[in-house]
Design an enzyme around this catalytic site. Structure first.
Site, PDB file in Angstrom:
ATOM      1  N   GLY A  49      42.983  43.481  35.311  1.00 34.03           N
ATOM      2  CA  GLY A  49      42.039  44.553  35.054  1.00 34.03           C
ATOM      3  C   GLY A  49      41.553  45.107  36.376  1.00 34.03           C
ATOM      4  N   GLN A  54      35.848  49.381  41.912  1.00 34.97           N
ATOM      5  CA  GLN A  54      36.618  48.500  42.809  1.00 34.97           C
ATOM      6  C   GLN A  54      37.558  49.264  43.737  1.00 34.97           C
ATOM      7  OE1 GLN A  54      37.849  45.740  39.408  1.00 34.97           O
ATOM      8  NE2 GLN A  54      37.677  44.346  41.135  1.00 34.97           N
ATOM      9  N   CYS A 102      38.321  37.605  40.748  1.00 37.24           N
ATOM     10  CA  CYS A 102      38.063  39.044  40.792  1.00 37.24           C
ATOM     11  C   CYS A 102      38.774  39.589  42.021  1.00 37.24           C
ATOM     12  CB  CYS A 102      36.558  39.292  40.892  1.00 37.24           C
ATOM     13  SG  CYS A 102      36.121  41.033  41.084  1.00 37.24           S
ATOM     14  N   LEU A 103      39.409  40.725  41.875  1.00 31.44           N
ATOM     15  CA  LEU A 103      40.120  41.315  43.019  1.00 31.44           C
ATOM     16  C   LEU A 103      39.155  41.713  44.126  1.00 31.44           C
ATOM     17  CD1 LEU A 103      42.761  43.469  41.110  1.00 31.44           C
ATOM     18  CD2 LEU A 103      43.095  41.249  42.219  1.00 31.44           C
ATOM     19  N   HIS A 144      34.333  41.250  31.921  1.00 35.33           N
ATOM     20  CA  HIS A 144      34.377  41.298  33.387  1.00 35.33           C
ATOM     21  C   HIS A 144      34.472  42.745  33.878  1.00 35.33           C
ATOM     22  CE1 HIS A 144      35.864  39.517  37.352  1.00 35.33           C
ATOM     23  NE2 HIS A 144      36.065  40.806  37.487  1.00 35.33           N
ATOM     24  N   GLU A 145      35.389  43.511  33.297  1.00 35.36           N
ATOM     25  CA  GLU A 145      35.620  44.877  33.795  1.00 35.36           C
ATOM     26  C   GLU A 145      34.457  45.803  33.452  1.00 35.36           C
ATOM     27  OE1 GLU A 145      37.827  45.242  35.920  1.00 35.36           O
ATOM     28  OE2 GLU A 145      38.863  43.370  35.511  1.00 35.36           O
ATOM     29  N   HIS A 148      31.602  45.533  35.740  1.00 35.21           N
ATOM     30  CA  HIS A 148      31.762  46.275  37.001  1.00 35.21           C
ATOM     31  C   HIS A 148      31.145  47.675  36.916  1.00 35.21           C
ATOM     32  CE1 HIS A 148      34.012  43.841  39.813  1.00 35.21           C
ATOM     33  NE2 HIS A 148      34.946  43.563  38.946  1.00 35.21           N
TER      34      HIS A 148
END
Ligand code: ZN
Length: 192
Positions: A49, A54, A102-103, A144-145, A148
């Protein structure tokens, strides 16, 4: 196609409330190009994701794709899809704890409690309304996404004593269950 730079924790864009997209903005070729760039950036990372903050854009836009099946983690393959202006509702009261990454926290992993089931209402990349009911790992990705887009990142919700580099996670905890890890890293009792 080129990929975009993924911003890391500490960048203020990850702490802002992202703004909603209008249907007219979504229809612009530039926005469709941005979605394709986000897709390729997510696949290249690789990740399951990616939210627009991000890549430095404070917009309510998320791409998701999970190619992995792992029934031990209630994880099923999820085809590529786009969520615009999503709203998320927790369904039921079951909580599942699992390690996630997480990226924007490159190289780290941590236990994060998440609701097992959620419902998401959003637009897709064509501006059509979609409703998703998800459980297990997919529900985790959605939480999670969409976090953000609200300026919330995984460390805000983690069990902080479980924070580990991915390298140490593999070295020490690869075969451990979450309860075993939590017991092993629990705050030591003071000497009597
Ligand atoms: Zn993330």
């Amino acid at each position: 196609m080129p990929t975009l730079k993924i911003v890391q924790t500490g960048d203020p864009v990850l702490r802002r409330q992202a703004r909603a997209l209008t249907p007219d903005e979504l229809a612009l070729s530039g926005m469709q190009f941005l979605i394709a760039l986000m897709r390729d950036t997510m696949r290249d990372a690789p990740g399951v994701g990616l939210a627009a903050p991000q890549i430095g854009e404070s917009l309510q836009l998320v791409v998701i794709e999970d190619p992995v099946e792992d029934l031990d983690r209630e994880r099923v393959k999820v085809p590529f899809h786009v969520l615009v202006n999503p709203t998320l509702t927790i369904v039921g009261d079951e909580i599942v704890e699992a390690f996630e990454g997480c990226l924007s926290f490159a190289g780290f992993t941590m236990v994060v409690p998440r609701a097992r089931r959620v419902k998401v209402e959003a637009l897709n990349e064509r501006g059509e309304r979609v409703t998703i009911e998800a459980s297990g790992w997919y529900a985790r990705i959605l939480q999670h996404e969409i976090d953000h887009l609200r300026g919330i990142v995984c460390c805000d919700r983690m069990d902080s004593r479980t924070l580990a580099t991915a390298e140490n996670h593999v070295r020490h905890w690869r075969t451990a269950t979450v309860p075993e890890v939590k017991a092993a890293v629990a705050l030591p009792m003071p000497d009597e």
